[in-house]
Motif scaffolding. Structure first.
Motif, PDB file in Angstrom:
ATOM      1  N   TYR A 178      -9.372   7.205  -4.542  1.00 37.25           N
ATOM      2  CA  TYR A 178      -7.985   7.653  -4.639  1.00 37.25           C
ATOM      3  C   TYR A 178      -7.186   6.969  -5.753  1.00 37.25           C
ATOM      4  O   TYR A 178      -5.983   7.183  -5.867  1.00 37.25           O
ATOM      5  CB  TYR A 178      -7.270   7.420  -3.296  1.00 37.25           C
ATOM      6  CG  TYR A 178      -7.864   8.218  -2.171  1.00 37.25           C
ATOM      7  CD1 TYR A 178      -7.541   9.555  -1.998  1.00 37.25           C
ATOM      8  CD2 TYR A 178      -8.766   7.639  -1.276  1.00 37.25           C
ATOM      9  CE1 TYR A 178      -8.090  10.298  -0.960  1.00 37.25           C
ATOM     10  CE2 TYR A 178      -9.322   8.370  -0.235  1.00 37.25           C
ATOM     11  CZ  TYR A 178      -8.975   9.700  -0.088  1.00 37.25           C
ATOM     12  OH  TYR A 178      -9.514  10.432   0.937  1.00 37.25           O
TER      13      TYR A 178
ATOM     14  N   SER B 201       0.834  -1.204   0.000  1.00 35.41           N
ATOM     15  CA  SER B 201       0.000   0.000   0.000  1.00 35.41           C
ATOM     16  C   SER B 201       0.867   1.251   0.000  1.00 35.41           C
ATOM     17  O   SER B 201       1.834   1.339   0.748  1.00 35.41           O
ATOM     18  CB  SER B 201      -0.906   0.009   1.228  1.00 35.41           C
ATOM     19  OG  SER B 201      -1.611   1.241   1.310  1.00 35.41           O
TER      20      SER B 201
ATOM     21  N   VAL C 225      -0.266   4.092   1.012  1.00 43.16           N
ATOM     22  CA  VAL C 225      -0.825   4.994   2.029  1.00 43.16           C
ATOM     23  C   VAL C 225      -1.174   4.217   3.290  1.00 43.16           C
ATOM     24  O   VAL C 225      -1.272   2.999   3.279  1.00 43.16           O
ATOM     25  CB  VAL C 225      -2.109   5.698   1.533  1.00 43.16           C
ATOM     26  CG1 VAL C 225      -1.831   6.589   0.347  1.00 43.16           C
ATOM     27  CG2 VAL C 225      -3.192   4.677   1.203  1.00 43.16           C
ATOM     28  N   THR C 226      -1.353   4.977   4.355  1.00 42.00           N
ATOM     29  CA  THR C 226      -1.896   4.425   5.590  1.00 42.00           C
ATOM     30  C   THR C 226      -3.311   4.951   5.765  1.00 42.00           C
ATOM     31  O   THR C 226      -3.550   6.149   5.625  1.00 42.00           O
ATOM     32  CB  THR C 226      -1.048   4.840   6.804  1.00 42.00           C
ATOM     33  OG1 THR C 226       0.219   4.175   6.737  1.00 42.00           O
ATOM     34  CG2 THR C 226      -1.736   4.452   8.118  1.00 42.00           C
TER      35      THR C 226
ATOM     36  N   LEU D  79      -4.078   8.935   5.155  1.00 39.58           N
ATOM     37  CA  LEU D  79      -5.400   9.438   4.801  1.00 39.58           C
ATOM     38  C   LEU D  79      -6.251   9.572   6.050  1.00 39.58           C
ATOM     39  O   LEU D  79      -6.087   8.837   7.019  1.00 39.58           O
ATOM     40  CB  LEU D  79      -6.086   8.479   3.832  1.00 39.58           C
ATOM     41  CG  LEU D  79      -5.392   8.225   2.495  1.00 39.58           C
ATOM     42  CD1 LEU D  79      -6.171   7.174   1.718  1.00 39.58           C
ATOM     43  CD2 LEU D  79      -5.282   9.498   1.690  1.00 39.58           C
TER      44      LEU D  79
ATOM     45  N   ARG E   1       0.423  10.571   2.469  1.00 36.14           N
ATOM     46  CA  ARG E   1       0.833   9.249   2.932  1.00 36.14           C
ATOM     47  C   ARG E   1      -0.157   8.672   3.946  1.00 36.14           C
ATOM     48  O   ARG E   1      -0.323   7.467   4.042  1.00 36.14           O
ATOM     49  CB  ARG E   1       2.233   9.322   3.560  1.00 36.14           C
ATOM     50  CG  ARG E   1       3.325   9.630   2.553  1.00 36.14           C
ATOM     51  CD  ARG E   1       4.685   9.562   3.196  1.00 36.14           C
ATOM     52  NE  ARG E   1       5.746   9.795   2.232  1.00 36.14           N
ATOM     53  CZ  ARG E   1       7.040   9.733   2.524  1.00 36.14           C
ATOM     54  NH1 ARG E   1       7.418   9.464   3.749  1.00 36.14           N
ATOM     55  NH2 ARG E   1       7.950   9.941   1.591  1.00 36.14           N
TER      56      ARG E   1
ATOM     57  N   ARG F 103       0.882   1.970   5.048  1.00 37.97           N
ATOM     58  CA  ARG F 103       1.843   2.270   3.995  1.00 37.97           C
ATOM     59  C   ARG F 103       3.061   1.345   4.128  1.00 37.97           C
ATOM     60  O   ARG F 103       3.648   1.207   5.194  1.00 37.97           O
ATOM     61  CB  ARG F 103       2.287   3.734   4.082  1.00 37.97           C
ATOM     62  CG  ARG F 103       3.260   4.140   2.974  1.00 37.97           C
ATOM     63  CD  ARG F 103       3.590   5.624   3.061  1.00 37.97           C
ATOM     64  NE  ARG F 103       4.411   6.038   1.944  1.00 37.97           N
ATOM     65  CZ  ARG F 103       5.736   5.998   1.929  1.00 37.97           C
ATOM     66  NH1 ARG F 103       6.390   5.554   2.992  1.00 37.97           N
ATOM     67  NH2 ARG F 103       6.403   6.396   0.861  1.00 37.97           N
TER      68      ARG F 103
END
Length: 272
Positions: free
Chosen positions: A81, A31, A33-34, A125, A123, A44
């Protein structure tokens, strides 16, 4: 379906008593992102999606209950996203030892993501609102597909799914799929038909002056039907035939616009 591991010694008897699980599904990619959405977490740099506080009667029950939650957040990440993640093989299931447990401590996971992302996103959300929808699942499947035919088919399934919900909400029933699609397009684009007109300038599109019927005809008769049927005497799209593959490729932009617009309509008007 999935290969499962129980972490720790003597967990099986404890799990049966406690009935509270943490389930971690392996992803096919890391991923970028976190995001933490209640009991569902994607971090992430991790190739996992974790579902915590799963109340279940068995290991299989825990997996079955966790899977829809995991897929729902992946659908939203793709829809909102453009983050394309997919559950792969394997999951790990264990007793939840603490409400703060974030990951199952079994693997040494590196927290490095190589490369950028097509859409600039933070990074970390904020909480991603999850509104489960079959249409969003079809949309994510289309986004993940590398096959042009499969991509269009799943975009169309997303379109058809929302179109049927719009008709049901309006107490309308259509025997013709073409009329169903035309009705949904009119509902969705009635205040922004110019956008539909501007994006309809693609190869093979025929303009008769009725933009809703014309788009429905292009998506349904010239693509969906020809990708789903192969009668020798009728028009069809054939794999590995360059002309047919190109025709599908140039139709994707319009199909994506319609799918994304209908998904937005669904979020705004059909999902609670």
């Amino acid at each position: 379906m999935f290969l499962k591991w129980l972490v720790g010694q003597g967990w099986e008897a404890k799990i049966k008593k406690m009935g509270l699980f943490i389930v971690e599904f392996n992803l096919k990619g890391k991923s970028p992102v976190t995001v933490e959405n209640g009991d569902v977490i994607v971090d992430r740099g991790y190739a996992t999606v974790t579902v915590r506080n799963v109340k279940a009667d068995s290991i299989e029950d825990a997996e079955n209950k966790a899977m829809p939650k995991a897929n729902a957040i992946l659908d939203e990440l793709c829809r909102q996203y453009e983050i394309k993640l997919e559950i792969g093989n394997g999951c790990t299931i264990m007793q939840q030892d603490s409400p703060t447990t974030r990951h199952i401590k079994k693997f040494d996971m590196k927290t490095y993501v190589k490369g950028g992302h097509r859409k600039r996103i933070p990074r970390v959300l904020n909480k991603v609102e999850i509104r489960p929808s079959d249409a969003k699942t079809y949309y994510r499947k289309a986004a993940l597909s590398q096959d042009l035919f499969d991509k269009f088919r799943n975009l169309y399934l997303a379109i058809e799914n929302v179109a049927s919900k719009i008709a049901a909400a309006k107490s309308e029933h259509f025997r013709s799929e073409l009329k169903l699609l035309q009705f949904a397009l009119k509902e969705c684009f009635s205040s922004n038909r110019q956008l539909l007109e501007e994006r309809s300038h693609v190869y093979g599109f025929e303009n008769t002056g009725n933009i809703f019927l014309d788009v429905a005809t292009f998506l349904y008769k010239k693509n969906r039907v020809q990708l789903s049927h192969s009668k020798a005497s009728e028009n069809k799209k054939i794999p590995f035939k360059s002309a047919n593959e190109w025709e599908v490729q140039v139709s994707l932009s319009l199909a994506e616009l319609v799918a994304e617009s209908l998904l937005s309509y669904e979020d705004a008007h059909l999902l609670s």
